[in-house]
Design a protein around this motif. Structure first.
Motif, PDB file in Angstrom:
ATOM      1  N   LYS A   1     -15.082  13.578  -0.540  1.00  0.00           N
ATOM      2  CA  LYS A   1     -14.740  12.520   0.504  1.00  0.00           C
ATOM      3  C   LYS A   1     -12.843  14.253   0.855  1.00  0.00           C
ATOM      4  O   LYS A   1     -12.902  14.518   2.086  1.00  0.00           O
TER       5      LYS A   1
ATOM      6  N   GLU B   1     -11.129  -0.837  10.833  1.00  0.00           N
ATOM      7  CA  GLU B   1     -11.692  -1.269   8.943  1.00  0.00           C
ATOM      8  C   GLU B   1     -10.392  -2.064   8.487  1.00  0.00           C
ATOM      9  O   GLU B   1     -10.405  -2.406   7.401  1.00  0.00           O
TER      10      GLU B   1
ATOM     11  N   GLN C   1      -4.798   0.078   8.786  1.00  0.00           N
ATOM     12  CA  GLN C   1      -5.435   1.522   8.935  1.00  0.00           C
ATOM     13  C   GLN C   1      -5.355   1.864  10.420  1.00  0.00           C
ATOM     14  O   GLN C   1      -4.728   3.265  10.288  1.00  0.00           O
TER      15      GLN C   1
ATOM     16  N   TRP D   1      -3.173   4.791  11.944  1.00  0.00           N
ATOM     17  CA  TRP D   1      -3.958   5.624  13.119  1.00  0.00           C
ATOM     18  C   TRP D   1      -2.809   5.933  13.857  1.00  0.00           C
ATOM     19  O   TRP D   1      -2.947   7.242  14.624  1.00  0.00           O
TER      20      TRP D   1
ATOM     21  N   THR E   1     -10.256  -3.760  -5.089  1.00  0.00           N
ATOM     22  CA  THR E   1     -10.090  -3.537  -3.594  1.00  0.00           C
ATOM     23  C   THR E   1      -8.916  -1.809  -4.239  1.00  0.00           C
ATOM     24  O   THR E   1      -9.446  -1.579  -5.550  1.00  0.00           O
ATOM     25  N   GLN E   2      -8.896  -1.116  -3.654  1.00  0.00           N
ATOM     26  CA  GLN E   2      -8.038   0.233  -4.189  1.00  0.00           C
ATOM     27  C   GLN E   2      -6.806  -0.271  -4.092  1.00  0.00           C
ATOM     28  O   GLN E   2      -5.980  -1.773  -3.509  1.00  0.00           O
TER      29      GLN E   2
ATOM     30  N   THR F   1      -4.674   6.801   3.613  1.00  0.00           N
ATOM     31  CA  THR F   1      -5.971   8.023   3.370  1.00  0.00           C
ATOM     32  C   THR F   1      -7.040   7.623   2.837  1.00  0.00           C
ATOM     33  O   THR F   1      -8.126   8.346   2.903  1.00  0.00           O
TER      34      THR F   1
ATOM     35  N   TYR G   1      -9.236   5.758   3.583  1.00  0.00           N
ATOM     36  CA  TYR G   1     -10.505   5.123   4.494  1.00  0.00           C
ATOM     37  C   TYR G   1      -9.897   6.483   5.383  1.00  0.00           C
ATOM     38  O   TYR G   1      -8.964   7.129   5.618  1.00  0.00           O
ATOM     39  N   THR G   2     -11.821   7.193   5.452  1.00  0.00           N
ATOM     40  CA  THR G   2     -11.464   8.262   6.332  1.00  0.00           C
ATOM     41  C   THR G   2     -10.859   8.150   7.608  1.00  0.00           C
ATOM     42  O   THR G   2     -10.404   9.105   7.578  1.00  0.00           O
ATOM     43  N   LYS G   3     -11.176   7.268   8.049  1.00  0.00           N
ATOM     44  CA  LYS G   3     -11.392   7.386   9.800  1.00  0.00           C
ATOM     45  C   LYS G   3      -9.116   8.067   9.423  1.00  0.00           C
ATOM     46  O   LYS G   3      -8.798   8.617  10.578  1.00  0.00           O
TER      47      LYS G   3
END
Length: 413
Positions: free
Chosen positions: A99, A165, A169, A173, A314-315, A376, A378-380
């Protein structure tokens, strides 16, 4: 098909690559292959890279903002990879390493594609505006099929997430993309549409960190873009959008506005836990493994051994505590560098370069948001940020070259 379309577009005009990648980012259309995924973004990234190879556009960043950002990304990849040998969940550590590599690759592709075209920021802004409209309209499906919510005053209140997601996020974004639109927009109908829909969706996420990030980024973008009466129009559009969004979510629950403006930690809501639980576990992991942590991506799997309820997975809800738990002080140092160096070197361009300066402010806001959310992860969100940073680094480089070239215009006597 995505590889071909983006490849042809990039071959015809390299600066179209970041724009195409932004449009492919929110709607991943993921397909699982083993322990990884194939997405439209990865396909688009491959197509853009192939076209840049054919165009012979690949060079090594040797100076300025591109070089500094490339170095910190290389350090982030290295620090993440160092956790693989001892990680309890080695597959997760390898996935996190790839990633980080993908983020570095996205930055380089955006920089390669933008470094010879002064119009690249404008194309990126148009793509961000279109993506915001699509993302905001898509998120309305949550009214029919809710993905996320919160209990306020004993009643469930919807939180928009859409294809991003999660509410935090989506807010992050939007906090990256909205200021780019403000800094580059030349079409006022598109600017107003993006701000209005984007700010309404932002408000309905009820994400305190995300809303603060977006407001800080937007304030910086509006402040730095002083061109005629445009700032007045942008401020008016933003104020109207935020008001509409505020009315929309406040109407659903009298306590919604109070929740957004409070600093009280959310209660444990099942598998997502609460920050009190997650941060306590992260610090416990750091004490047990101070140098290289439990292994990148291993936080969620190690939680039950560090005081978290078995159902919580979870994170860490903090970029920096996640890095400390996953990779110890080594990964934390690399993460801090990757969060702070890019915006700071872009801010060095000064207010004479509107786009790099705006991206620098957006990056600092994102870094601050990372204190209470690991968006971050989460890739999007991560992909969008590094695309934007790559275009910003190219714009900063072009601005620096312009400043260093002496004027050849005749002097009036």
């Amino acid at each position: 098909m995505v590889v071909l379309v983006v490849g042809v577009a990039t071959y015809r005009r390299a600066a179209l690559a970041p724009a195409a990648l932004v449009l492919s980012d929110p709607f991943a259309l993921s397909r699982y292959v083993g322990h990884t995924t194939l997405t439209t973004f990865k396909a688009a990234l491959l197509g853009a890279f192939a076209a840049l190879v054919v165009r012979r556009a690949l060079v090594v960043p040797r100076a300025g903002a591109p070089r500094a950002i490339a170095i910190v990304l290389a350090l982030l990849v290295l620090a993440t990879a160092l956790t693989v040998p001892h990680a309890a969940m080695r597959t997760a550590a390898v996935r996190e390493t790839f990633k980080a590599l993908e983020y570095a690759f996205a930055f380089l592709v955006a920089w390669w594609a933008s470094r010879s075209d002064r119009d690249a920021p404008r194309l990126l802004g148009i793509a961000c505006a279109c993506a915001i409209v699509l993302v905001a309209l898509d998120a309305t499906r949550d009214f029919v099929s809710p993905q996320s919510g919160i209990w306020i005053g004993g009643r469930p209140v919807l939180r928009l997430a859409g294809h991003l997601e999660g509410p935090n996020q989506l807010a992050a974004w939007l906090g990256i993309s909205l200021p780019i639109v403000v800094a580059t927009a030349e079409s006022w109908p598109l600017l107003i549409a993006a701000l209005t829909l984007g700010a309404a969706a932002l408000a309905l996420t009820l994400s305190r960190g995300g809303i603060a990030q977006a407001l800080l980024s937007l304030a910086g973008a509006i402040w730095v873009r002083k061109v005629g009466g445009r700032r007045v129009v942008a401020v008016t559009a933003l104020a109207a959008a935020v008001a509409l969004g505020g009315l929309a979510f406040a109407e659903r629950s009298e306590g919604a506005l109070l929740h957004v403006t409070s600093t009280t930690s959310s209660l444990d809501q099942g598998g997502t836990g609460s920050r009190a639980i997650l941060w306590h576990a992260a610090l416990a992991m750091a004490r047990a493994h101070p140098l290289l942590g439990v292994g990148a991506g291993g936080f969620e799997f190690a939680l039950p051994r560090y005081g978290a309820p078995p159902r919580v997975r979870t994170q860490a809800n903090s970029l920096y505590l996640e890095a400390l738990a996953d990779g110890g002080v080594v990964l934390l140092a690399a993460t801090l560098a990757a969060a702070l160096v890019p915006p700071l070197v872009l801010l060095r361009t000064g207010r004479r370069s509107v786009v790099p300066f705006t991206i620098g402010i957006a990056g600092l806001a994102l870094a601050a948001h990372g204190i209470i959310d690991d968006v971050t992860f989460y890739t999007k969100v991560g992909q969008l940020w590094w695309l934007v940073a790559g275009t910003g680094a190219a714009a900063a480089e072009l601005a620096s070259k312009s400043d260093s070239v002496p004027s050849t215009a005749p002097v009036a006597r």
